[in-house]
Scaffold this motif. Structure first.
Motif, short mmCIF file in Angstrom:
data_model
loop_
_atom_site.label_atom_id
_atom_site.label_comp_id
_atom_site.label_asym_id
_atom_site.label_seq_id
_atom_site.Cartn_x
_atom_site.Cartn_y
_atom_site.Cartn_z
N VAL A 46 -1.10 13.69 -14.44
CA VAL A 46 -0.06 13.11 -13.59
C VAL A 46 -0.75 12.29 -12.51
O VAL A 46 -1.76 12.72 -11.94
N LEU A 47 -0.21 11.11 -12.22
CA LEU A 47 -0.68 10.29 -11.12
C LEU A 47 0.26 10.52 -9.96
O LEU A 47 1.48 10.36 -10.09
N GLY A 48 -0.30 10.94 -8.82
CA GLY A 48 0.50 11.15 -7.62
C GLY A 48 0.18 10.09 -6.59
O GLY A 48 -0.98 9.69 -6.43
N LEU A 49 1.20 9.60 -5.89
CA LEU A 49 1.04 8.64 -4.80
C LEU A 49 1.59 9.31 -3.55
O LEU A 49 2.77 9.67 -3.49
N PHE A 50 0.72 9.51 -2.56
CA PHE A 50 1.06 10.26 -1.37
C PHE A 50 0.56 9.48 -0.17
O PHE A 50 -0.48 8.80 -0.26
N GLY A 51 1.24 9.50 0.94
CA GLY A 51 0.79 8.79 2.12
C GLY A 51 -0.65 9.14 2.47
O GLY A 51 -1.03 10.31 2.43
N ARG A 52 -1.44 8.13 2.78
CA ARG A 52 -2.87 8.34 3.05
C ARG A 52 -3.09 9.35 4.17
O ARG A 52 -3.86 10.28 4.04
N ASP A 53 -2.40 9.18 5.29
CA ASP A 53 -2.58 10.11 6.41
C ASP A 53 -2.05 11.49 6.07
O ASP A 53 -2.65 12.50 6.45
N ALA A 54 -0.93 11.56 5.35
CA ALA A 54 -0.38 12.86 4.96
C ALA A 54 -1.34 13.59 4.02
O ALA A 54 -1.52 14.81 4.15
N LEU A 55 -1.98 12.86 3.10
CA LEU A 55 -2.94 13.48 2.19
C LEU A 55 -4.16 13.97 2.97
O LEU A 55 -4.65 15.08 2.75
N LYS A 56 -4.62 13.15 3.90
CA LYS A 56 -5.77 13.53 4.73
C LYS A 56 -5.46 14.79 5.53
O LYS A 56 -6.28 15.70 5.63
N ASP A 57 -4.24 14.87 6.08
CA ASP A 57 -3.82 16.07 6.83
C ASP A 57 -3.70 17.28 5.92
O ASP A 57 -4.16 18.37 6.25
N ASP A 58 -3.07 17.08 4.76
CA ASP A 58 -2.84 18.19 3.83
C ASP A 58 -4.16 18.78 3.34
O ASP A 58 -4.29 19.99 3.23
N ALA A 59 -5.12 17.92 3.05
CA ALA A 59 -6.39 18.37 2.49
C ALA A 59 -7.42 18.73 3.58
O ALA A 59 -8.50 19.21 3.26
N LYS A 60 -7.08 18.49 4.84
CA LYS A 60 -7.99 18.79 5.96
C LYS A 60 -9.35 18.11 5.76
O LYS A 60 -10.40 18.73 5.83
N THR A 61 -9.30 16.79 5.49
CA THR A 61 -10.51 16.07 5.12
C THR A 61 -11.03 15.14 6.22
O THR A 61 -11.84 14.25 5.94
N ASP A 62 -10.60 15.34 7.46
CA ASP A 62 -11.06 14.46 8.54
C ASP A 62 -12.57 14.29 8.59
O ASP A 62 -13.07 13.21 8.90
N SER A 63 -13.30 15.35 8.29
CA SER A 63 -14.76 15.28 8.40
C SER A 63 -15.43 14.56 7.23
O SER A 63 -16.58 14.16 7.35
N ILE A 64 -14.73 14.37 6.13
CA ILE A 64 -15.38 13.73 4.98
C ILE A 64 -14.73 12.42 4.57
O ILE A 64 -15.38 11.59 3.96
N TRP A 65 -13.46 12.20 4.87
CA TRP A 65 -12.80 10.95 4.51
C TRP A 65 -12.83 10.01 5.69
O TRP A 65 -11.89 9.90 6.45
N THR A 66 -13.93 9.31 5.84
CA THR A 66 -14.09 8.40 6.96
C THR A 66 -13.89 6.95 6.55
O THR A 66 -13.94 6.06 7.38
N GLY A 67 -13.69 6.71 5.29
CA GLY A 67 -13.48 5.35 4.78
C GLY A 67 -13.10 5.44 3.32
O GLY A 67 -12.71 6.49 2.83
N ILE A 68 -13.20 4.35 2.62
CA ILE A 68 -12.88 4.34 1.21
C ILE A 68 -13.98 5.08 0.46
O ILE A 68 -15.16 4.79 0.64
N GLY A 69 -13.60 6.02 -0.36
CA GLY A 69 -14.57 6.84 -1.09
C GLY A 69 -15.16 6.12 -2.28
O GLY A 69 -14.78 5.01 -2.61
N GLY A 70 -16.08 6.78 -2.92
CA GLY A 70 -16.75 6.23 -4.09
C GLY A 70 -16.18 6.79 -5.37
O GLY A 70 -16.91 7.36 -6.17
N THR A 71 -14.89 6.65 -5.55
CA THR A 71 -14.22 7.19 -6.73
C THR A 71 -13.59 6.06 -7.52
O THR A 71 -13.00 5.15 -6.94
N ALA A 72 -13.69 6.12 -8.84
CA ALA A 72 -12.98 5.18 -9.70
C ALA A 72 -12.14 5.98 -10.68
O ALA A 72 -12.60 6.96 -11.25
N VAL A 73 -10.90 5.59 -10.82
CA VAL A 73 -10.00 6.18 -11.81
C VAL A 73 -10.16 5.33 -13.07
O VAL A 73 -10.20 4.10 -12.99
N ALA A 74 -10.29 5.98 -14.22
CA ALA A 74 -10.53 5.22 -15.46
C ALA A 74 -9.34 5.29 -16.41
O ALA A 74 -8.68 6.32 -16.51
#
Length: 141
Positions: A46-74
């Protein structure tokens, strides 16, 4: 339990715009979607689309999501013509082509595009892997 991927959630700037973009790519919005999240069937996941800030808050990723990550969906395709066609669909949907599809060093054929929020997507044909009828990769053991 066997590890597996059942869902990929992308943090997006605007859920409505992102939903329209992915519908233009050919994904279908599920009736399970809500104003705050869109769900789309994407083959075996399943592909989920969630607000960027809401996802960051939900996952508690402030310390690691400081910019665009190095992930590619294939998105794997059955052949080179299918890769080319999907790249054209992406471009027409509003994607930015990062790398036009071409033969690649590992023996396959692939290209990359960025969605509206700069998530990188690879569209590839890997002649060493087979796909089932739903487009799911059937990896050798």
């Amino acid at each position: 339990m066997q590890p597996h991927i059942s869902m990929i959630t992308l943090g997006v700037a605007d859920i409505s715009e992102a939903t329209v973009f992915y519908e233009r790519l050919g994904f279908t919005r599920s009736s399970e979607s809500q104003d705050a999240v869109t769900f789309m069937q994407a083959g075996a996941v399943v592909l989920g689309l969630f607000g960027r800030d809401a996802l960051k808050d939900d996952a508690k990723t402030d310390s690691i999501w400081t910019g665009i990550g190095g992930t590619a969906v294939a998105m794997n395709c059955a052949g080179e013509a299918e890769v080319d066609a999907m790249m054209e669909v992406a471009k027409a949907a509003g994607a930015r082509i990062l790398k036009p599809a071409e033969k690649v060093f590992w023996g396959g054929y692939s290209g990359y595009f960025a969605d509206l929020d700069d998530h990188a997507w690879e569209v590839a044909c890997n002649p060493f892997w087979s796909l089932d009828e739903s487009g799911r990769i059937d990896l050798p053991a």
